[in-house]
Design an enzyme around this catalytic site. Structure first.
Site, PDB file in Angstrom:
ATOM      1  N   ASN A   1      -5.107  12.670   0.989  1.00  0.00           N
ATOM      2  CA  ASN A   1      -4.278  11.720   1.752  1.00  0.00           C
ATOM      3  C   ASN A   1      -5.185  10.955   2.714  1.00  0.00           C
ATOM      4  O   ASN A   1      -6.399  11.189   2.776  1.00  0.00           O
ATOM      5  CB  ASN A   1      -3.167  12.485   2.487  1.00  0.00           C
ATOM      6  CG  ASN A   1      -2.122  11.563   3.086  1.00  0.00           C
ATOM      7  OD1 ASN A   1      -1.618  10.671   2.386  1.00  0.00           O
ATOM      8  ND2 ASN A   1      -1.781  11.742   4.341  1.00  0.00           N
ATOM      9  N   LYS A   2      -4.587  10.081   3.467  1.00  0.00           N
ATOM     10  CA  LYS A   2      -5.322   9.214   4.399  1.00  0.00           C
ATOM     11  C   LYS A   2      -6.321  10.004   5.241  1.00  0.00           C
ATOM     12  O   LYS A   2      -6.023  11.108   5.704  1.00  0.00           O
ATOM     13  CB  LYS A   2      -4.299   8.489   5.283  1.00  0.00           C
ATOM     14  CG  LYS A   2      -4.857   7.532   6.300  1.00  0.00           C
ATOM     15  CD  LYS A   2      -5.760   6.477   5.693  1.00  0.00           C
ATOM     16  CE  LYS A   2      -5.101   5.700   4.575  1.00  0.00           C
ATOM     17  NZ  LYS A   2      -6.062   4.893   3.791  1.00  0.00           N
TER      18      LYS A   2
ATOM     19  N   ASP B   1      -1.843  10.864  -1.754  1.00  0.00           N
ATOM     20  CA  ASP B   1      -2.164   9.834  -2.754  1.00  0.00           C
ATOM     21  C   ASP B   1      -2.497  10.442  -4.102  1.00  0.00           C
ATOM     22  O   ASP B   1      -2.421   9.771  -5.134  1.00  0.00           O
ATOM     23  CB  ASP B   1      -3.338   8.981  -2.269  1.00  0.00           C
ATOM     24  CG  ASP B   1      -2.879   8.093  -1.132  1.00  0.00           C
ATOM     25  OD1 ASP B   1      -2.825   8.590   0.016  1.00  0.00           O
ATOM     26  OD2 ASP B   1      -2.539   6.939  -1.390  1.00  0.00           O
TER      27      ASP B   1
ATOM     28  N   GLN C   1      -2.041   2.370  10.164  1.00  0.00           N
ATOM     29  CA  GLN C   1      -0.744   2.354   9.471  1.00  0.00           C
ATOM     30  C   GLN C   1       0.338   3.072  10.278  1.00  0.00           C
ATOM     31  O   GLN C   1       1.512   2.757  10.147  1.00  0.00           O
ATOM     32  CB  GLN C   1      -0.870   3.019   8.086  1.00  0.00           C
ATOM     33  CG  GLN C   1      -1.632   2.215   7.061  1.00  0.00           C
ATOM     34  CD  GLN C   1      -3.079   2.613   7.003  1.00  0.00           C
ATOM     35  OE1 GLN C   1      -3.679   3.009   8.012  1.00  0.00           O
ATOM     36  NE2 GLN C   1      -3.681   2.524   5.840  1.00  0.00           N
TER      37      GLN C   1
ATOM     38  N   ARG D   1      -7.463  -0.101  -6.756  1.00  0.00           N
ATOM     39  CA  ARG D   1      -7.732   0.944  -5.755  1.00  0.00           C
ATOM     40  C   ARG D   1      -7.907   2.268  -6.508  1.00  0.00           C
ATOM     41  O   ARG D   1      -7.119   2.573  -7.401  1.00  0.00           O
ATOM     42  CB  ARG D   1      -6.579   1.048  -4.736  1.00  0.00           C
ATOM     43  CG  ARG D   1      -6.461  -0.193  -3.839  1.00  0.00           C
ATOM     44  CD  ARG D   1      -5.550   0.043  -2.651  1.00  0.00           C
ATOM     45  NE  ARG D   1      -6.131   0.962  -1.682  1.00  0.00           N
ATOM     46  CZ  ARG D   1      -5.455   1.467  -0.649  1.00  0.00           C
ATOM     47  NH1 ARG D   1      -4.170   1.156  -0.479  1.00  0.00           N
ATOM     48  NH2 ARG D   1      -6.032   2.281   0.202  1.00  0.00           N
TER      49      ARG D   1
ATOM     50  N   ARG E   1       0.873  -1.168   0.000  1.00  0.00           N
ATOM     51  CA  ARG E   1       0.000   0.000   0.000  1.00  0.00           C
ATOM     52  C   ARG E   1       0.910   1.218   0.000  1.00  0.00           C
ATOM     53  O   ARG E   1       2.127   1.101   0.028  1.00  0.00           O
ATOM     54  CB  ARG E   1      -1.025  -0.014   1.151  1.00  0.00           C
ATOM     55  CG  ARG E   1      -0.676  -0.696   2.422  1.00  0.00           C
ATOM     56  CD  ARG E   1       0.443  -0.089   3.179  1.00  0.00           C
ATOM     57  NE  ARG E   1       0.223   1.314   3.449  1.00  0.00           N
ATOM     58  CZ  ARG E   1       1.161   2.194   3.717  1.00  0.00           C
ATOM     59  NH1 ARG E   1       2.435   1.816   3.759  1.00  0.00           N
ATOM     60  NH2 ARG E   1       0.896   3.464   3.938  1.00  0.00           N
ATOM     61  N   GLY E   2       0.301   2.413  -0.030  1.00  0.00           N
ATOM     62  CA  GLY E   2       1.103   3.630  -0.208  1.00  0.00           C
ATOM     63  C   GLY E   2       1.171   3.904  -1.705  1.00  0.00           C
ATOM     64  O   GLY E   2       1.475   3.003  -2.503  1.00  0.00           O
ATOM     65  N   ALA E   3       0.894   5.153  -2.068  1.00  0.00           N
ATOM     66  CA  ALA E   3       0.713   5.478  -3.489  1.00  0.00           C
ATOM     67  C   ALA E   3       1.896   5.039  -4.380  1.00  0.00           C
ATOM     68  O   ALA E   3       1.695   4.338  -5.380  1.00  0.00           O
ATOM     69  CB  ALA E   3       0.433   6.972  -3.630  1.00  0.00           C
TER      70      ALA E   3
HETATM   71  O1  MRU Z   1      -4.427   3.294   2.304  1.00  0.00           O
HETATM   72  P1  MRU Z   1      -2.951   3.452   2.218  1.00  0.00           P
HETATM   73  O2  MRU Z   1      -2.211   2.853   3.372  1.00  0.00           O
HETATM   74  O3  MRU Z   1      -2.412   2.982   0.877  1.00  0.00           O
HETATM   75  O4  MRU Z   1      -2.729   5.015   2.296  1.00  0.00           O
HETATM   76  C1  MRU Z   1      -1.434   5.542   2.224  1.00  0.00           C
HETATM   77  C2  MRU Z   1      -1.368   6.997   2.440  1.00  0.00           C
HETATM   78  O5  MRU Z   1      -2.358   7.652   2.646  1.00  0.00           O
HETATM   79  C3  MRU Z   1      -0.023   7.641   2.305  1.00  0.00           C
HETATM   80  O6  MRU Z   1       0.065   8.760   3.124  1.00  0.00           O
HETATM   81  C4  MRU Z   1       0.164   8.077   0.844  1.00  0.00           C
HETATM   82  O7  MRU Z   1       0.016   6.977  -0.017  1.00  0.00           O
HETATM   83  C5  MRU Z   1       1.477   8.700   0.604  1.00  0.00           C
HETATM   84  S1  MRU Z   1       2.706   7.444   0.647  1.00  0.00           S
HETATM   85  C6  MRU Z   1       4.195   7.924   0.260  1.00  0.00           C
END
Ligand code: MRU
Length: 363
Positions: free
Chosen positions: A254-255, A244, A203, A90, A53-55
């Protein structure tokens, strides 16, 4: 980054060159498990169920999904099917679409017989670029941390608040929001991180805290509602988060919960920075709030929490039977609340003109 003294990235090609290996992030922090991907279906499952996960990491994984998927069939129809499968995993992180577009642009003009080799090379290139990009974000962001440290007389640590995990696990290596923290730590600047636990999937508690323990960086885990209080009491020098999808206007998605931190930071004059690679900018979007699709995830992520109990990882329900939950996974922070964007090309204001000055090829 190192895990027990061994250097790891979050994704790599296995020694046989035919499989891809990842760190299964659903098992951290209590178990360090390397998982293997050898098919497109395994790759899309890993993205959907958040083993990765993470963009930026989602984008890199999707790139390898082409390499794995093309082993079954490599004609034009197969290529379109792979792209469609990956794109649907996603919706919010634009790096997924970015990586799919980039792979399609490279692979489509080639004859099927050349596509597997080219997919492997391009996926490898995306990973190498991601590492270099994030390292550069770290260098630029560490300059901000150094300024704050010096501004405090060089005696006290810099207190950074971060949300979710935008560390090396969210990318191929280094991370985005945490890259400046890692860089500053390596450069001898004392740093202390307030880690938002980041419900519902935690996370922050599971991944960011684990990264900071592994790196030996001072930190405290806080519940998501603590940030405002800490800011009111002068205990946060700077907020740095990831994104993201960044609109061309500078709005950042973002999250979930990032927006509330930005509001609190604004009210308390705490600088609020967002760290991002160019691949996270969606140049087609001007209004983040109105145009960025927000992923709605399973209500079970809210109704249950996962943790270690008597040596075993278990899930427990925290709400009564009969209670339903809503689970929007991301929110949009308007550009007006963002002090600046830390990119691989430098730091800029959160607005279209400043972004275009760094990325003139997008004009
Ligand atoms: O749902 P996730 O865990 O994929 O969400 C991740 C985030 O929101 C991060 O902050 C974002 O992807 C930036 S990662 C370098």
């Amino acid at each position: 980054m190192k895990v027990n003294g061994v250097s790891y990235r979050s994704i790599w090609l296995a020694e046989d060159g035919r499989r891809v290996e990842i760190i299964d992030q659903t098992r951290l922090p209590h178990e360090f498990v390397v998982a293997e991907l050898s098919t497109l279906a395994q790759t899309s499952d890993a993205i959907r169920h958040m083993l990765v996960r993470g963009a930026p990491l989602i984008g890199a994984t999707a790139a390898y999904g082409f390499y794995l998927g093309l082993h079954d069939r490599a004609d034009d129809q197969a290529l379109e099917q792979i792209a469609g499968t990956l794109r649907a995993c996603r919706p919010t992180a634009v790096n997924l679409r970015w990586a799919v577009q980039r792979m399609m642009a490279v692979l489509t003009p080639l004859p099927p017989s050349e596509r597997i080799g080219a997919a492997r090379a391009e996926a490898n290139a995306i990973c190498e670029e991601d590492v270099a990009t994030n390292k550069s974000i770290g260098n630029h962001g560490a300059g901000l941390l150094r300024e704050i440290w010096e501004g405090k007389g060089g005696r006290e640590p810099v207190n950074i608040l971060t949300h979710c995990n935008a560390g090396w696990l969210a990318t191929v290596d280094w991370g985005t929001a945490l890259a400046p923290v890692f860089r500053a730590h390596l450069d001898g600047i004392p740093v202390h991180v307030w880690v938002d636990e980041t419900r519902p999937r935690n996370q922050g508690a599971h991944l960011t805290a684990w990264e900071l323990v592994s790196a030996g960086i001072d930190h405290h885990l806080i519940v998501d509602n603590s940030g405002g209080h800490l800011m009111q009491h002068g205990q946060v020098d700077i907020c740095i988060v990831g994104t993201d999808r960044t609109a061309a206007s500078g709005d950042v998605c973002n999250k979930i919960g990032t927006y509330l931190k930005a509001l609190a930071a604004f009210d308390n004059q705490v600088p609020f920075y967002v760290a991002l690679p160019g691949s996270t900018i969606d140049w087609s979007i001007r209004d983040g709030l109105g145009e960025i699709p927000i992923e709605e995830r399973s209500q079970n992520e809210v109704l249950y929490v996962q943790g270690l109990h008597e040596g075993r990882v278990e899930q427990v329900r925290i709400a009564p039977a009969g209670t339903a939950a809503a689970n929007p996974a991301f929110d949009v922070t308007p550009a007006r609340l963002v002090t600046g964007l830390i990119t691989e090309r430098g730091i800029c204001g959160a607005n279209r003109d400043s972004l275009l000055a760094l990325y003139p090829e997008q004009a």
